[in-house]
Design a protein around this motif. Structure first.
Motif, PDB file in Angstrom:
ATOM      1  N   PRO A 225      38.523  78.205  41.328  1.00 42.67           N
ATOM      2  CA  PRO A 225      38.983  79.302  41.480  1.00 42.67           C
ATOM      3  C   PRO A 225      40.549  78.756  41.124  1.00 42.67           C
ATOM      4  O   PRO A 225      41.069  77.673  42.176  1.00 42.67           O
ATOM      5  CB  PRO A 225      38.995  80.116  42.070  1.00 42.67           C
ATOM      6  N   THR A 226      41.797  79.365  40.626  1.00 43.21           N
ATOM      7  CA  THR A 226      42.732  79.230  40.869  1.00 43.21           C
ATOM      8  C   THR A 226      43.366  79.062  42.392  1.00 43.21           C
ATOM      9  O   THR A 226      43.216  79.796  43.229  1.00 43.21           O
ATOM     10  CB  THR A 226      43.695  80.991  40.415  1.00 43.21           C
TER      11      THR A 226
ATOM     12  N   ARG B 255      43.148  82.640  44.855  1.00 48.72           N
ATOM     13  CA  ARG B 255      42.283  83.394  44.366  1.00 48.72           C
ATOM     14  C   ARG B 255      41.514  83.658  45.414  1.00 48.72           C
ATOM     15  O   ARG B 255      40.718  85.109  45.378  1.00 48.72           O
ATOM     16  CB  ARG B 255      41.858  83.063  43.058  1.00 48.72           C
TER      17      ARG B 255
ATOM     18  N   ALA C  38      36.717  86.869  45.579  1.00 52.74           N
ATOM     19  CA  ALA C  38      37.339  86.541  45.213  1.00 52.74           C
ATOM     20  C   ALA C  38      38.727  87.905  45.653  1.00 52.74           C
ATOM     21  O   ALA C  38      37.990  89.044  46.148  1.00 52.74           O
ATOM     22  CB  ALA C  38      37.932  86.677  43.446  1.00 52.74           C
TER      23      ALA C  38
ATOM     24  N   SER D 218      46.448  83.567  50.026  1.00 51.71           N
ATOM     25  CA  SER D 218      45.895  83.737  48.967  1.00 51.71           C
ATOM     26  C   SER D 218      46.403  85.186  47.931  1.00 51.71           C
ATOM     27  O   SER D 218      47.642  84.986  48.853  1.00 51.71           O
ATOM     28  CB  SER D 218      44.876  85.271  49.267  1.00 51.71           C
TER      29      SER D 218
ATOM     30  N   GLU E  56      47.511  89.021  42.891  1.00 48.91           N
ATOM     31  CA  GLU E  56      46.835  89.530  41.963  1.00 48.91           C
ATOM     32  C   GLU E  56      45.491  89.926  42.449  1.00 48.91           C
ATOM     33  O   GLU E  56      44.772  89.785  42.576  1.00 48.91           O
ATOM     34  CB  GLU E  56      45.891  87.844  41.828  1.00 48.91           C
TER      35      GLU E  56
ATOM     36  N   VAL F 271      41.461  91.720  41.035  1.00 49.44           N
ATOM     37  CA  VAL F 271      40.647  91.061  40.478  1.00 49.44           C
ATOM     38  C   VAL F 271      39.267  91.730  39.680  1.00 49.44           C
ATOM     39  O   VAL F 271      39.563  92.906  40.275  1.00 49.44           O
ATOM     40  CB  VAL F 271      39.553  90.773  41.890  1.00 49.44           C
TER      41      VAL F 271
ATOM     42  N   PHE G 236      45.182  81.947  37.708  1.00 51.29           N
ATOM     43  CA  PHE G 236      44.788  83.926  37.845  1.00 51.29           C
ATOM     44  C   PHE G 236      43.589  84.025  36.516  1.00 51.29           C
ATOM     45  O   PHE G 236      43.795  85.609  35.933  1.00 51.29           O
ATOM     46  CB  PHE G 236      45.805  84.553  38.171  1.00 51.29           C
TER      47      PHE G 236
ATOM     48  N   GLU H 178      40.549  83.305  35.363  1.00 48.41           N
ATOM     49  CA  GLU H 178      39.525  82.243  35.556  1.00 48.41           C
ATOM     50  C   GLU H 178      38.564  83.633  34.834  1.00 48.41           C
ATOM     51  O   GLU H 178      37.504  83.239  33.680  1.00 48.41           O
ATOM     52  CB  GLU H 178      38.289  82.943  36.345  1.00 48.41           C
TER      53      GLU H 178
END
Lengths: 479, 523
Positions: B199-200, B203, B237, B246, B249, B251, B495, B497
C-alpha cells in the motif's frame, strides 16, 4: 598575561507534563523501578513514538520566555549511541531544525547589565537510569530503571556569552527561577529534573578568537557549577601559562575531590550519526498555536518587578525580592488586593511570613496563612486596633490556627484601648494615686512622665494605644 | 505427500469463499482452521514457510468464533485463517524476524494490523519465515533456513516475505500478511504466482512491525486473487493513533472498486527502464498482459522515469542508514539474545523478567565488560547480510560522509518521486504505471547467495515505488517455460490503491493464472 574565560551552558530541563514525550506512560519522578514503562519507552521491537502535544506547548512557552523565535516547522532527529539506559540505541532529539532559536536573557553581572544569547531550545527524550550502586551484587552488575526513559526534556544552549564562573552560576539560577515561574520545570536539581553542562575556554584578555574548549559535565547545583568552572578556568590558565595547550575533551566534575577530571578526548568523542527521525513527521507550530501559548503566558518576573515598582511604588529591593518566585508575587498582589498598603504587605511578607515559612520548611504556595488573612491583620494595625507588638502575637496565632485576625483579637481581648474617655478615666485615676510624681513632673522633672505613662499602661493591662496615652496624659498634666 | 487436495477447503476457497462458508455456517471456523493446520502439517515440512504454527491458539480462537455466530455475522474475515510474516508482533506468540537475535522473543503486545485482523474475524495460524529483519530478496537470509518455492522446491520463493507468499501459493492459508521495504511483498508474490500489494506509505499502520527501514516499510496483504487482497486491505487500512506516519486519508470500499471496467484507463509503460536486463520470458509475459489490458479498453502510454535507474543505489543508502539505527536496540541488554559471559538475559518485556539461557560461557563465569557483551551479542546474534547492512548504514551516516551519501540519496529520492508525479499529473497523465515485478522468475537457492550486489540489482523494478511511497501491486501474468510464475507490477497514485486494484482485477478476470496449482499440491 591575563586571561578571560568564555563560557556557554547547555541546560537540560524536564518538562512538567503528566505523560512522557512519545507514549502515554506517567512522567512522574520515582515509582518502583520499571513500572512507568510500555513497549514504546522500552524500545521494544515494532513500537513507534507519537509526539505528546503538551510537551511541545511547554517547550514553546519556555522558548517564548527566553525571547526565542519559535519555528513553524521543526524536525526530530535520531542521536545514535549505545548505552544500556538508552533502550532504542538512539535518543530522539532535534538537531538541524530545533523548535526555537535566537533568544536572549538579561542579567546583572557585577552591577552591569549583561545579555546572554540563547542559541537554541530543542525537545528530546530522557534516557533511563543506570543503577551502579545499592544492590548486593553491585560489584558485578548494573541495574537499569526505565521509568525516566522518554520523559520530555528541553535542552537550552546558550551562546558563549558568560565571562566568569559567578556569571554562569547567576545565569543558571535566573534560568531556573524562570523555568519554575513558567511552570514548565520543577527546578529540582537533586532529582535531576534540571541539569547543566558547561563549555569553557580561556583566551588572552582583549583578544577575540575562542580558545580550545573543554566540556564540563555533572554540574548539578549552583555551587558545583561555580566551583567546577572556577577550577576549570584556573586549570586552563595554568596549562596555557606553562606554555602548554588545552586539549578539546569532556571533563567530569568530581565534587568529592573538588576538581575536574578527563572523561574522554576528542578522538574518543561519539559520532552520533544524526539523521532525521523517520518515525515522526515534522512538528508544525502554526501562528495561532504560538499566539495562544503567548496569550496564556504568565507575566514574566522582570515585567512584574517593573510593574511592582511603578504601580505600588515599592523600593527596587522589595520588588526584586517579591518577584523571586511566581507564588511570592501572586501572594503579594493578593494581600494588596485585600486592602493592605503595598509597603506594609511587602514588609510582612518578607519579614514575619518569610521567617515563619522558613521555620516550618515550607514555601509560600503552601502557606497556612492565606493572603486574605494577612490583609485582615494589616488592616487592624492600620486602623490602630492593635499595636505592632500585639500584631506579631496575632500573626503567630493566625499562622498556627488559620483564624482571622479580628477573631483572635476579639476572642483574646487583645483589642487596643483607643477610646478617649476610657483612657482619660484611667489617667485621672493614675494622677490621683501618684500625686508625688505629678508634682515632680510639674516641677520640671520630665523623667516622671515616663513613670506615669507606665502606670497608665499598667492600669490598661497593656492594651491602651501608647501614642494616645502619651498625648492625653501630656494634655492632662499640662493643663 | 499432501493431504487430499481436492477435498480441502483451502484449495478451492478464496478468502471470500471461506468467509462466506463460515458466516453461513456451512462450515465451522474450527473445520476451516483444522483444514489449514493439517495442510500446514502435511506440506510445510517441504516448504518451511512457517517459523511458528500456533495450532492450539488458532483452534481456540476458531471455537470462540463458532460459539458466537451473531457477533461475526458481518465480519469481513470471519473464520479466515491468516499467516503473518514473523516480523509482525503478536502478543504472547514468539516473534523472531527470522533472527537468532529474537529467537525466543515474545512480544507483550499485538501489532495494529493483528488487532484489526482479529477484530475482522480472522484466525491467526502462524508466523511465516522471511529474510532476517526483512533484509534480502530470496528468503535465504533467514536464521532458521530458507523457504522453498512451491513451484520448484530447489528455488527460492523470493523475499523477504517469502514464507507468506509460499503459504498462499501452496494454499496453506488463503491470505497472508507481508511487509515491503523495497519489494518484499511484490517480488515474492511474483515468484510464487500470487497477488501482493504494497500500500501507499502511511496507508497501513506500522505499529508492531519490526522496523527495517522506517521511511520505506509498509505492511500489505498477499492473496490468491485481487479481490481477496482488496478485501484484506480494507481491514488493514486507516489511520492509527499509535503510528504518527499513518495517514488520515479516508479508506474507500476497495472491493466496490473492482468493476472490471478499465475502458479509458491510461497505463504508463517506462519502456527505457524495462528494455534492458529483463529475462525474455518475463518480458513476453508482461507484454501479453499489457495487450490483454489494451483489449479490455485501456490505453498504453509511454512514460519516462529518468531517475528510476538511480533507485537501487538510493535505496541501499537510505534503507541501510535507517536499518543501522533501527537495529541498534538489539544489544543484548533488555530482551532477546545475549552472548558472552555474565549471567542470563532478560528476555521479557518489562526489563526485569526471568533469565533465559544464553550462548557462551556457563553461568557464574566472570562477567565481561559492556563493550565486549555488545560486540559478541551483535556478532553472533545477527546474520551476515544484516551485519553487512548495519555496517553500510553506519558508514553512510558517519560524520563527513552524511552529505555525500545519505543527504544526496534523499535528494535523488525526491527526483524519483517527481518523475512519478510527472507521469501521474503531467501533460500526458497516466492512471497506473506497468512493468515487470522482477526481471527474472524465481532463481535457485544458493544461486545468488555469493554475490550480494547481484541480489541487490534484481530489486530494480520494485524499489522506486518504495522510495516514492507509492502503492504497487504484483499480479500473476503467466509462467516461464519452466512453469515458474511471472508477475506484472502496477504502480499507482498516492492513496489510489482502488485504481490499482481495479486494473489488476480486470486483468485477472481474463486470465486463469490464479487457479493454477503448484506441483507440490497436484503431485
Amino acid at each position: 598575561m591575563s586571561f578571560e574565560p568564555v563560557i556557554g551552558l547547555e541546560v537540560h530541563a524536564q518538562l512538567l507534563t503528566a505523560s512522557k514525550i512519545f507514549c502515554g506512560c506517567s512522567a512522574a519522578f520515582g515509582g518502583e523501578p520499571n513500572t512507568h514503562v510500555c513497549p514504546v519507552c522500552l524500545g521494544l521491537p515494532g513500537a513507534l513514538p507519537v509526539l505528546n502535544r503538551a510537551a511541545v506547548d511547554y517547550a514553546i512557552r519556555a522558548a517564548l520566555a527566553l525571547g526565542c523565535a519559535v519555528h513553524r516547522t521543526s524536525i526530530f532527529a535520531r542521536k545514535n549511541y549505545f548505552y544500556p539506559d538508552l533502550p532504542k540505541g538512539y535518543q530522539i532529539s532535534q538537531y538541524e531544525l530545533p523548535i526555537a532559536t535566537a533568544g536572549v536573557v538579561e542579567l546583572q553581572s557585577r552591577g552591569e547589565p549583561r545579555r546572554v544569547g540563547i542559541r537554541r531550545v530543542h525537545l528530546e527524550e530522557d534516557a533511563g537510569k543506570s543503577l551502579h550502586e545499592g544492590f548486593v551484587d553491585s560489584d558485578r552488575k548494573t541495574y537499569v530503571d526505565y521509568n525516566r526513559s522518554g520523559v520530555p526534556l528541553i535542552e537550552i544552549v546558550t551562546e558563549p556569552d558568560l565571562r566568569s564562573a559567578a556569571d554562569a552560576a547567576e545565569f543558571f539560577s535566573r534560568l531556573r527561577a524562570l523555568l519554575v515561574w513558567l511552570g514548565v520545570n520543577d527546578g529540582n536539581m537533586e532529582e535531576g529534573s534540571l541539569r547543566c553542562d558547561a563549555n569553557v575556554s580561556v583566551r588572552p584578555q582583549g583578544t577575540t578568537p575562542l580558545g580550545t574548549k573543554a566540556e564540563v559535565k555533572n554540574l548539578n547545583s549552583f555551587r558545583f557549577l561555580q566551583k567546577a568552572l572556577e577550577h576549570e578556568i584556573d586549570r586552563q590558565i595554568e596549562v596555557l601559562g606553562g606554555g602548554g595547550r588545552v586539549v578539546q575533551e569532556t571533563r567530569l566534575w568530581d565534587s568529592a575531590a573538588g576538581r575536574t577530571v578527563s572523561m574522554r578526548s576528542k578522538e574518543e568523542a561519539h559520532d552520533y550519526r544524526y539523521f532525521p527521525e523517520p518515525d515522526l513527521p515534522p512538528a508544525i507550530v502554526d501562528p495561532e498555536r504560538e499566539q495562544r501559548i503567548r496569550a496564556a503566558m504568565p507575566e514574566l518576573p522582570e515585567a512584574r518587578r517593573r510593574r511592582f515598582v511603578e504601580r505600588y511604588a515599592l523600593p527596587e529591593y522589595d520588588a526584586g525580592q517579591l518577584t523571586q518566585t511566581r507564588g511570592l508575587a501572586e501572594y503579594f498582589e493578593a494581600v494588596v488586593a485585600g486592602g493592605a498598603p503595598a509597603k506594609a504587605a511587602s514588609n510582612w511578607i518578607m519579614g514575619e511570613l518569610a521567617r515563619a515559612l522558613k521555620e516550618r520548611n515550607t514555601d509560600i504556595t503552601s502557606s497556612p496563612l492565606g493572603p486574605g488573612r494577612l490583609a485582615g491583620l494589616i488592616a487592624l494595625i492600620e486602623k490602630g486596633a492593635i499595636s505592632g507588638s500585639m500584631a506579631k502575637d496575632v500573626f503567630e496565632k493566625m499562622f498556627a490556627t488559620d483564624r482571622a485576625a479580628d477573631a483572635i483579637v476579639a476572642a483574646e481581648g487583645l483589642a487596643q484601648i483607643d477610646d478617649e474617655s476610657q483612657i482619660t478615666g484611667l489617667i485621672a485615676e493614675v494622677i490621683d494615686r501618684n500625686t508625688d510624681a505629678v508634682a515632680q513632673y510639674r516641677g520640671g522633672k520630665t523623667s516622671a512622665f515616663g513613670f506615669l505613662v507606665g502606670q497608665v499602661m499598667r492600669a490598661a493591662a497593656g492594651k491602651a494605644n501608647p501614642r494616645r496615652v502619651n498625648d492625653l496624659l501630656k494634655r492632662a498634666l499640662d493643663t | 505427500m499432501t493431504a487430499e487436495p481436492d477435498d480441502s477447503i483451502a484449495v478451492v476457497a478464496t478468502v471470500r469463499d471461506v468467509r462466506d462458508l463460515v458466516r453461513s455456517r456451512a462450515r465451522s471456523a474450527v473445520e476451516v482452521c483444522r483444514d489449514a493446520l493439517s495442510r500446514i502439517a502435511a506440506v510445510d515440512p517441504h516448504l518451511h514457510a512457517f517459523n511458528t504454527v500456533v495450532a492450539d491458539r488458532a483452534l481456540a480462537r476458531a471455537e470462540s468464533i463458532d460459539r458466537d455466530p451473531d457477533r461475526w455475522r458481518d465480519a469481513p474475515l470471519a473464520g479466515v485463517p491468516v499467516a503473518l510474516k514473523d516480523n509482525l508482533c503478536t502478543r504472547d506468540v514468539r516473534t523472531t524476524a527470522s533472527s537468532r537475535m529474537l529467537e525466543s522473543f515474545v512480544p507483550p503486545y499485538d501489532a495494529t494490523v493483528v488487532s484489526r485482523l482479529e477484530a475482522a474475524g480472522a484466525v491467526i495460524v502462524g508466523k511465516t519465515n522471511c529474510d532476517e529483519f526483512a533484509m534480502g530478496s530470496s528468503n535465504e537470509n533467514s536464521a532458521f533456513g530458507p523457504v522453498h518455492n512451491p513451484w520448484a522446491l530447489d528455488r527460492t520463493p523470493g523475499g523477504t516475505s517469502g514464507g507468506s507468499a509460499t503459504a498462499v501459493a501452496a494454499r496453506l492459508t488463503p491470505v497472508a500478511l507481508g511487509s515491503d521495504t523495497g519489494g518484499s511483498i511484490r517480488q515474492p508474490a511474483a515468484m510464487c504466482g500470487v497477488v501482493g500489494l504494497k500500500p501507499t506509505y502511511g496507508r497501513v499502520s506500522r505499529y508492531g512491525l519490526i522496523a527495517h527501514a522506517s521511511s520505506l516499510d509498509q505492511i500489505g496483504p498477499l492473496g490468491r486473487t485481487v479481490h481477496d487482497v482488496a478485501l484484506t486491505l480494507g481491514v488493514l487500512a486507516g489511520p492509527d493513533p499509535a503510528d504518527a506516519t499513518s495517514a488520515l486519508e479516508p479508506v474507500p470500499d476497495y472491493t466496490a472498486a473492482l468493476t472490471g471496467d478499465v475502458r479509458g484507463a491510461r497505463i504508463g509503460v517506462p519502456r527505457a527502464l524495462v528494455e534492458q536486463g529483463v529475462d525474455a520470458e518475463v518480458s513476453r509475459a508482461v507484454n501479453l498482459a499489457l495487450d490483454a489490458l489494451k483489449w479490455r479498453g485501456a490505453t498504453l502510454v509511454d512514460v519516462d522515469l529518468p531517475h528510476a535507474r538511480y533507485a537501487i543505489p538510493v535505496y541501499y543508502l537510505v534503507s541501510t542508514a535507517e536499518a543501522s539505527s533501527n537495529l541498534a536496540r538489539y544489544d543484548g541488554v533488555r530482551y532477546g539474545f545475549r552472548a558472552g559471559a555474565g549471567r542470563g538475559t532478560a528476555n521479557g518485556t518489562h526489563g526485569t523478567a526471568e533469565a533465559v539461557p544464553y550462548e557462551g560461557a556457563p553461568y557464574g563465569a566472570a562477567p565481561c565488560d559492556l563493550k565486549s557483551m555488545y560486540a559478541k551479542t551483535r556478532a553472533r546474534g545477527f546474520g551476515p547480510e544484516v551485519k553487512r547492512r548495519i555496517m553500510l548504514g553506519t558508514y553512510v551516516l558517519s560524520a563527513g560522509y552524511y552529505d555525500a551519501y545519505y543527504l544526496k540519496a534523499q535528494q535523488v529520492r525526491t527526483l524519483i518521486l517527481r518523475d512519478y508525479e510527472h507521469a501521474f499529473t503531467g501533460t500526458d497523465p497516466v492512471d497506473v504505471i506497468a512493468m515487470p515485478t522482477s526481471p527474472t522468475a524465481a532463481f535457485r537457492i544458493g544461486e545468488r547467495a555469493a554475490d550480494p550486489l547481484q541480489m541487490y540489482l534484481a530489486d530494480v523494478f520494485t524499489v522506486s515505488a518504495s522510495l516514492a511511497g507509492l502503492p504497487a501491486i504484483s499480479v500473476p501474468c503467466g509462467f516461464t517455460a519452466d512453469r515458474l510464475p511471472v508477475g506484472l507490477q502496477l504502480t499507482g497514485r498516492r492513496f489510489d490503491e482502488a485504481t490499482l486494484l481495479r486494473v489488476a482485477d480486470a486483468y485477472e478476470r481474463d486470465t486463469g493464472w490464479s487457479k493454477q496449482l503448484p506441483p507440490i499440491l497436484s503431485r
